[in-house]
Motif scaffolding. Structure first.
Motif, mmCIF file in Angstrom:
data_model
loop_
_atom_site.group_PDB
_atom_site.id
_atom_site.type_symbol
_atom_site.label_atom_id
_atom_site.label_comp_id
_atom_site.label_asym_id
_atom_site.label_seq_id
_atom_site.Cartn_x
_atom_site.Cartn_y
_atom_site.Cartn_z
ATOM 1 N N PHE A 194 0.743 -1.298 0.046
ATOM 2 C CA PHE A 194 -0.150 0.024 0.038
ATOM 3 C C PHE A 194 0.883 1.138 0.020
ATOM 4 O O PHE A 194 2.084 1.261 0.464
ATOM 5 C CB PHE A 194 -0.905 0.041 1.269
ATOM 6 C CG PHE A 194 -2.034 -0.771 1.232
ATOM 7 C CD1 PHE A 194 -3.291 -0.335 0.575
ATOM 8 C CD2 PHE A 194 -1.978 -2.053 1.376
ATOM 9 C CE1 PHE A 194 -4.477 -1.257 0.580
ATOM 10 C CE2 PHE A 194 -3.041 -2.982 1.312
ATOM 11 C CZ PHE A 194 -4.423 -2.483 0.870
ATOM 12 N N GLU A 236 -0.329 3.135 7.154
ATOM 13 C CA GLU A 236 -1.009 2.499 5.925
ATOM 14 C C GLU A 236 -0.798 1.020 6.351
ATOM 15 O O GLU A 236 -0.401 0.534 7.343
ATOM 16 C CB GLU A 236 0.004 2.871 4.761
ATOM 17 C CG GLU A 236 1.718 2.297 5.153
ATOM 18 C CD GLU A 236 2.426 3.631 5.923
ATOM 19 O OE1 GLU A 236 1.697 4.604 6.054
ATOM 20 O OE2 GLU A 236 3.376 3.324 6.555
ATOM 21 N N ASP A 292 -3.998 1.870 -2.629
ATOM 22 C CA ASP A 292 -4.252 2.884 -2.031
ATOM 23 C C ASP A 292 -5.590 3.312 -2.393
ATOM 24 O O ASP A 292 -6.546 3.570 -1.447
ATOM 25 C CB ASP A 292 -3.405 4.188 -2.015
ATOM 26 C CG ASP A 292 -3.533 5.056 -1.271
ATOM 27 O OD1 ASP A 292 -3.683 4.718 -0.011
ATOM 28 O OD2 ASP A 292 -3.496 6.318 -1.329
ATOM 29 N N GLY A 301 -6.539 1.646 1.045
ATOM 30 C CA GLY A 301 -5.381 2.355 1.754
ATOM 31 C C GLY A 301 -5.834 3.698 2.529
ATOM 32 O O GLY A 301 -6.999 3.952 2.572
#
Ligand code: SFD
Ligand code: AMP
Length: 653
Positions: free
Chosen positions: A207, A387, A531, A536
């Motif tokens: 991510f 993340e 993401d 994400g």
């Protein structure tokens, strides 16, 4: 193009990885291998002394059961993972972990002691350590143990394992692995073995990290872990489990300093910017946690829900940033001193402990505090959700679906959870440990080392009971060798088309070529897809079947483009293979997220189209997957979550 020499290594047991699980495996395998005349080889992509998640050191051992019963620990883990864990695997580690911690002390690890000589606990399950050299100390123990095997024990460093090899005739049986050395003379390695134990850690940089540009590479998880445990096993066809369960650590913002010592040892509180104590309020009757019963209003509050409460403040109310009140916590502890002089001394002590907590394991956070003129005793610090990471040994759950111990099975579980050897995957002779094993969360360093011991003992037993050497198809090996170095050829063939002259001090990121991209660009592509479409931080951890299907389409393009990635040198070639592994982890993750139609771990990710826990349909189910390498097809599988130990709700900190 340059020719790369080949080195063939034959062994009984091959340990892939050199981290916490592999050090445990090395120590235990050496003992049993010596008794039974078996050979053990350990291969690590990095330098064994400082490799893996613990390279920089740690300030706590997060799993020590002490005088609690293993069932207490199981109860904590099951609750923390919102009801999902393999009870046999968690119990198996919990019943053996104390002995590993006592071994660590014997190896020379300094564990904090109080004035009566008892371990200093951070929380109920955690012990404080002076852990800057934690990994070094364990690696030394494993090296010493392996050395007792003489020629039958070898540690190979700086070789990145790219693929596992299967038996020529039996595609469900392990036969070895291949990899490439990242040091002169850059040999191509062929490992042939009876059993392999995969302990190659979890994954970061699948991510998009919060820090890009000037801070790129700064992440909670050390950036050299690229999901090899999962990718190697999944690409070989092993059944994998809970690949949807990522971990999002709440950390001091930007430097990723740990919060456990603050919450548990210093008893600090965290609030929204306006001062809302989201955890205390969420716990009260009618508070947010009651929307997530039966897992919500328990203590300790499950890790994902602690994140969720914080995300509500940040993203729903817009009342960020979240503040950890370090100053108030320090003042409160110091104020318990009987007089002013003792209070001053205590304040100094607490200040030193606060800095050491970072200096032992997240030095960059200490630097960030210093550079921002932060004095923890004078004011609060920002904390934030990071993340997503893949780390099944921590508060995530991803990894291989493995056989458990025979003696912890019941009539109900024995057909689903046991197939001969403890910690063996669905491929014969392929074992796993640490981040490599799924559904047995919260093992951390001590539990991963313990699981390495458990798996290695079983793997040596397997070698003794299955003495014939599997066979590997030479054509397959030649194919893999060619594939391994192909990105160097892409570069050689097309470098002349670049708009940049390679003598004028350009940076790689400025190079534009019509025929290739470089491994870092591929990594950015994967991160952007994950993401934006797979939950994400950029999409506030939200996704749906629509976005996940878009992610799958785009990841397919990435796969198609792999043969258009160029590597300028061996270092970049390793980066290429890291990203091949990341891509596999990404695809598995998206498929798992699509399969599980509920939001079971709010605070890790949200399925906007299924925004609640669906206990009826998914509480009793592990989401598993199997990839067929020959057909390039995925199968999603439901496996039962059997809870034969009934668990109390409130378990205490
Ligand atoms: O608190 C290849 N963890 C913590 N555990 C604790 O007990 N206390 C803490 O204080 C912890 N903190 C923490 C932790 C993790 C991280 C990332 C941070 C902070 C920043 C968790 C443990 O570290 C974790 O559970 C274990 O390390 C897991 O062990 P293992 O063996 O599964 O993974 P590893 O140690 O990362 O080792 C991986 C090895 O594989 C090698 N490798 N070798 C060959 N070929 C390939 N393709 C390979 N790919 C990888 C690596 O070089 C390495 O040797 S706290 O902040 O949460
Ligand atoms: P961390 O520093 O966040 O990795 O935490 C270290 C250990 O403490 C892990 O076992 C966490 O699950 C646990 N922990 C961290 N914060 C809390 C909290 N607020 N309540 C209970 N346990 C926590």
């Amino acid at each position: 193009m340059r020719e790369f020499p080949t080195r063939e290594v034959n062994t009984d047991l091959l340990i892939i990885g050199g981290g916490m699980a592999a050090t445990g495996a090395g120590v235990e395998a050496a003992y049993w291998a010596k008794k039974h005349g078996q050979k053990v080889v350990l291969v690590d992509k990095a330098a064994f002394d400082r490799s893996g998640a613990v390279a920089m050191g740690l300030s706590a051992i997060n799993q020590y059961v002490g005088d609690n019963s293993p069932i207490d620990y199981l109860s904590y883990v099951q609750q923390d993972l919102m009801g999902l864990c393999r009870q046999d695997l968690v119990m198996d580690i919990a019943r053996h972990v104390n002995s590993s911690v006592h071994m660590f002390e014997g190896f020379g690890l300094p564990i904090w002691k109080d004035s009566e000589g008892n371990y200093v606990h951070e929380g109920r399950w955690q012990l404080m350590i002076n852990g800057e050299s934690y990994k070094l100390i364990l690696a030394e123990a494993a090296k010493n143990a392996m050395a007792t095997l003489g020629e039958n024990g070898e540690i190979i460093e700086r070789v990145f394992v790219t693929h596992l090899l299967l038996d020529e005739k039996d595609k469900d049986r392990i036969a070895g692995a291949v990899g490439m050395s990242v040091r002169e003379p850059y040999e191509f390695y062929i490992f042939k073995c009876k059993a392999a134990l995969v302990a190659a850690g979890g994954a970061v940089h699948v991510f998009r990290p919060r820090s890009t540009g000037e801070g790129l590479g700064r992440a909670w998880y050390p950036p050299w872990q690229s999901g090899s445990s999962s990718a190697l096993m999944q690409m070989a066809g092993a059944e994998m489990t809970s690949q949807e369960v990522i971990f999002i650590p709440t950390r001091f913002k930007d430097g990723y300093g740990p919060v456990g010592a603050w919450f548990l040892l210093f008893k600090s509180t965290a609030t929204s910017a306006a001062g809302f104590n989201y955890m205390a309020e969420g716990f009260k009757e009618g508070g947010e946690l009651h929307n997530w019963l039966p897992y919500g209003a328990v203590k300790p509050i499950p890790t994902c829900l602690r994140n969720h409460l914080m995300m509500q403040e940040m993203y729903v109310k817009g009342d960020g940033p979240i503040l950890m009140h370090t100053d108030k916590a320090i003042e409160k502890i110091a104020s318990e001193a009987p007089d002013e002089k003792t209070k001053k001394k205590k304040l100094k002590e607490l200040e030193a402990e606060a800095w050491e907590d970072f200096l032992d394991m997240t030095i960059s956070q200490a630097m960030l505090w210093a550079s921002k003129n932060i004095y923890p005793e004078q004011g609060p610090s920002e904390i934030a959700p990071s993340e997503p990471y893949f780390i099944g040994s921590h508060s995530g759950a991803s990894g291989a679906w493995c056989s458990g111990p025979e003696d912890l099975q019941t009539d109900e579980s024995k057909n689903d959870y046991f197939w001969g050897y403890n910690r063996m995957s669905t491929i014969k002779g392929l074992f796993a440990a640490g981040d490599g094993v799924g559904d047995s969360s919260h093992k951390f360093t001590s539990g991963s080392f313990t699981e390495g011991r458990i798996a290695a003992k079983a793997a040596i037993k397997y070698c003794v009971e299955n003495p014939d050497m599997p066979k590997v198809d030479d054509r397959k090996i030649n194919e893999l060798k060619e594939k391994t170095y192909a990105p160097l050829k892409v570069y050689e063939d097309h470098k002349g088309y670049s708009v940049i002259d390679d003598h004028v001090g350009y940076t790689y990121s400025e190079e534009i070529n019509p025929n290739y991209i470089d491994p870092k660009m591929m990594m950015f592509r994967i991160q952007k897809i994950m993401d934006e479409y797979a939950g994400g931080w950029g999409s506030q951890y939200k996704c749906s079947s629509t976005t996940l299907n878009i992610a799958l389409d785009y990841l397919k393009f990435c796969k198609e483009d792999l043969d258009k990635v160029a590597a300028r040198d061996i270092h970049e070639l390793m980066r290429y293979w890291e990203n091949v592994h990341r891509l596999n982890v990404a695809e598995a993750h998206v498929r798992h997220k699509l399969f599980r139609e509920e939001t079971r771990w709010p605070g890790y990710y949200y399925r906007s189209d299924f925004p609640k826990i669906d206990e009826k349909n998914w509480g009793g189910v592990f989401a598993n997957s199997k990839y067929d390498p020959e057909k390039d097809e995925w199968e999603m599988i439901r496996r039962p979550n059997i809870r034969y130990v009934k668990i109390e709700k409130v378990v205490g900190m």
